[in-house]
Every structure is written in structure tokens, then in C-alpha cells.
Design a protein around this motif. Structure first.
Motif, mmCIF file in Angstrom:
data_model
loop_
_atom_site.group_PDB
_atom_site.id
_atom_site.type_symbol
_atom_site.label_atom_id
_atom_site.label_comp_id
_atom_site.label_asym_id
_atom_site.label_seq_id
_atom_site.Cartn_x
_atom_site.Cartn_y
_atom_site.Cartn_z
ATOM 1 N N LYS A 141 40.531 70.065 7.866
ATOM 2 C CA LYS A 141 41.598 69.630 6.953
ATOM 3 C C LYS A 141 42.555 70.779 6.664
ATOM 4 O O LYS A 141 43.772 70.600 6.629
ATOM 5 N N GLU A 142 41.980 71.964 6.443
ATOM 6 C CA GLU A 142 42.815 73.146 6.185
ATOM 7 C C GLU A 142 43.709 73.452 7.381
ATOM 8 O O GLU A 142 44.896 73.733 7.226
ATOM 9 N N ILE A 143 43.126 73.397 8.582
ATOM 10 C CA ILE A 143 43.903 73.662 9.801
ATOM 11 C C ILE A 143 45.033 72.647 9.925
ATOM 12 O O ILE A 143 46.177 73.003 10.234
ATOM 13 N N LYS A 144 44.730 71.393 9.642
ATOM 14 C CA LYS A 144 45.741 70.347 9.715
ATOM 15 C C LYS A 144 46.867 70.607 8.714
ATOM 16 O O LYS A 144 48.053 70.475 9.042
ATOM 17 N N ASN A 145 46.478 70.996 7.505
ATOM 18 C CA ASN A 145 47.485 71.283 6.471
ATOM 19 C C ASN A 145 48.332 72.494 6.849
ATOM 20 O O ASN A 145 49.552 72.510 6.627
ATOM 21 N N ASP B 146 57.251 71.033 18.392
ATOM 22 C CA ASP B 146 56.648 70.037 19.289
ATOM 23 C C ASP B 146 55.124 70.208 19.385
ATOM 24 O O ASP B 146 54.383 69.229 19.487
ATOM 25 N N GLN B 147 54.669 71.453 19.352
ATOM 26 C CA GLN B 147 53.231 71.727 19.471
ATOM 27 C C GLN B 147 52.462 71.216 18.257
ATOM 28 O O GLN B 147 51.374 70.678 18.384
ATOM 29 N N HIS B 148 53.022 71.381 17.057
ATOM 30 C CA HIS B 148 52.327 70.959 15.829
ATOM 31 C C HIS B 148 52.598 69.508 15.474
ATOM 32 O O HIS B 148 51.975 68.978 14.561
ATOM 33 N N LYS C 144 50.732 71.498 9.554
ATOM 34 C CA LYS C 144 51.780 70.678 8.953
ATOM 35 C C LYS C 144 52.800 71.564 8.239
ATOM 36 O O LYS C 144 54.023 71.379 8.410
ATOM 37 N N ALA C 145 52.307 72.524 7.477
ATOM 38 C CA ALA C 145 53.207 73.439 6.759
ATOM 39 C C ALA C 145 54.004 74.286 7.745
ATOM 40 O O ALA C 145 55.218 74.522 7.546
ATOM 41 N N SER C 146 53.344 74.747 8.812
ATOM 42 C CA SER C 146 54.030 75.537 9.829
ATOM 43 C C SER C 146 55.121 74.708 10.505
ATOM 44 O O SER C 146 56.237 75.199 10.744
ATOM 45 N N ARG C 147 54.803 73.456 10.803
ATOM 46 C CA ARG C 147 55.790 72.566 11.437
ATOM 47 C C ARG C 147 56.996 72.366 10.534
ATOM 48 O O ARG C 147 58.146 72.469 10.981
ATOM 49 N N PHE C 148 56.746 72.114 9.242
ATOM 50 C CA PHE C 148 57.865 71.918 8.317
ATOM 51 C C PHE C 148 58.693 73.195 8.172
ATOM 52 O O PHE C 148 59.920 73.147 8.085
ATOM 53 N N SER C 149 58.003 74.330 8.182
ATOM 54 C CA SER C 149 58.715 75.606 8.091
ATOM 55 C C SER C 149 59.616 75.811 9.305
ATOM 56 O O SER C 149 60.789 76.204 9.170
#
Length: 181
Positions: free
Chosen positions: A110-114, A155-157, A117-122
Motif C-alpha cells: 500500500k505504501e509503495i502504491k501511495n 507512464d511507468q507509474h 501515486k504521489a510520484s506520478r502526480f508530482s
């Protein structure tokens, strides 16, 4: 009782209890009582020859053997029960540890997913900022440049083509940087 003692009692009209008492007296006088039956407690007479019997009768011997076997079986069953209890307890401990590991693994996923997700939004926010401030950086992007790496990270995330869809949605009409340049 020997033949000599029996002759003393022949022809006498005696009760069974009197005969028994006299035999007991003779046994004590001549030292022929050698033991007591461990099952019923009767006195065991020493025979003229051979060792003294351990039991007063065959039924007492069989009872003793059965009790001994029952004791052995009880010990076996008890040790089997103890082993089963110990294995059950160990199984419970292992289950508890496995559940803890599983829960920590799920939490890590779950942490990795979060984080992804945060990295993708950034990355998406950085690409949007570049589009709003200097869109020429996107047009002039090289294959291993910062903008191309941002788009690959998006694209990766997420899913393939997310970065291009976002740029087109925000109104960008220029060329999309690819890994060809």
C-alpha cells in the motif's frame, strides 16, 4: 500343606475357618509364608521346591499384566497428547507470525502504491508547469532529457500514454518527445 500336616487333620470334623487357622499357624511356625500377592493381598506360600510365586493365582497375574499394559498405553497416549498440544501451539505461533508478515507485506505494498501515486502526480505537475511556463522545452526535448524522463516516469507509474494524453488535454499541439532523438 504337606502330607504330614494333612494327616493330622484327616478324620477330624473341623470347620473350614478352623482348618484355615491351623494351616496359617503351621505356615508361620515353619516359615512358609514368603510374600503377599500385589493384586489381592493374599499370603503366598513358599513351595517345597523352586522360587516363591509372585502372584497367588493366574487371574491375579493376568490382572497385573493388564494393569501394566494399561499404564504403558496411558503413558503413550499422554506423551502423544503432549506432543499434539505442543505442535498445535507451535502451529498457532507460526500462523500468528505468518499473519503478521502478511499484514506488514500488504502495508508495504500500500505504501509503495501511495508513493508511486504521489510520484506520478508530482511528475505530472512538473510537466504541466513546464507546459504553462516554457512549452518550447517540450518541443525541443531530447531522448534522454529531463522532459522525456518525466514523461517516462508518468507512464511507468500509471498507464502507457498518460503523459501524452495529459499534454493533449491541456491543449498542447506540438510534437511529443519520444526516445528516438
Amino acid at each position: 500343606m504337606g502330607k504330614k500336616e494333612d494327616r493330622q487333620l484327616i478324620g477330624l470334623r473341623m470347620r473350614a475357618s478352623e482348618i484355615k487357622r491351623r494351616r496359617h499357624e503351621l505356615d508361620e511356625r515353619y516359615g512358609r509364608i514368603d510374600g503377599i500377592c500385589p493384586i489381592c493381598g493374599k499370603l503366598i506360600r513358599k513351595p517345597k521346591r523352586g522360587p516363591t510365586a509372585r502372584f497367588c493365582s493366574r487371574s491375579c497375574r493376568q490382572t497385573y499384566a493388564q494393569r501394566k499394559q494399561d499404564a504403558i498405553d496411558f503413558k503413550k497416549n499422554k506423551s502423544a497428547e503432549l506432543a499434539l498440544d505442543q505442535l498445535t501451539k507451535q502451529g498457532g505461533d507460526y500462523r500468528k507470525r505468518a499473519d503478521g508478515k502478511r499484514e506488514s507485506t500488504l502495508n508495504a505494498h500500500k505504501e509503495i502504491k501511495n508513493v508511486r501515486k504521489a510520484s506520478r502526480f508530482s511528475c505530472m505537475f512538473q510537466l504541466k508547469t513546464i507546459l504553462e511556463c516554457k512549452p518550447e522545452l517540450i518541443e525541443q526535448a531530447t531522448a534522454n532529457g529531463y522532459v522525456a524522463n518525466l514523461m517516462r516516469a508518468i507512464d511507468q507509474h500509471g498507464t502507457q500514454g498518460d503523459a501524452e494524453r495529459m499534454l493533449r488535454h491541456l491543449g498542447y499541439t506540438g510534437p511529443i518527445p519520444t526516445g528516438d532523438k
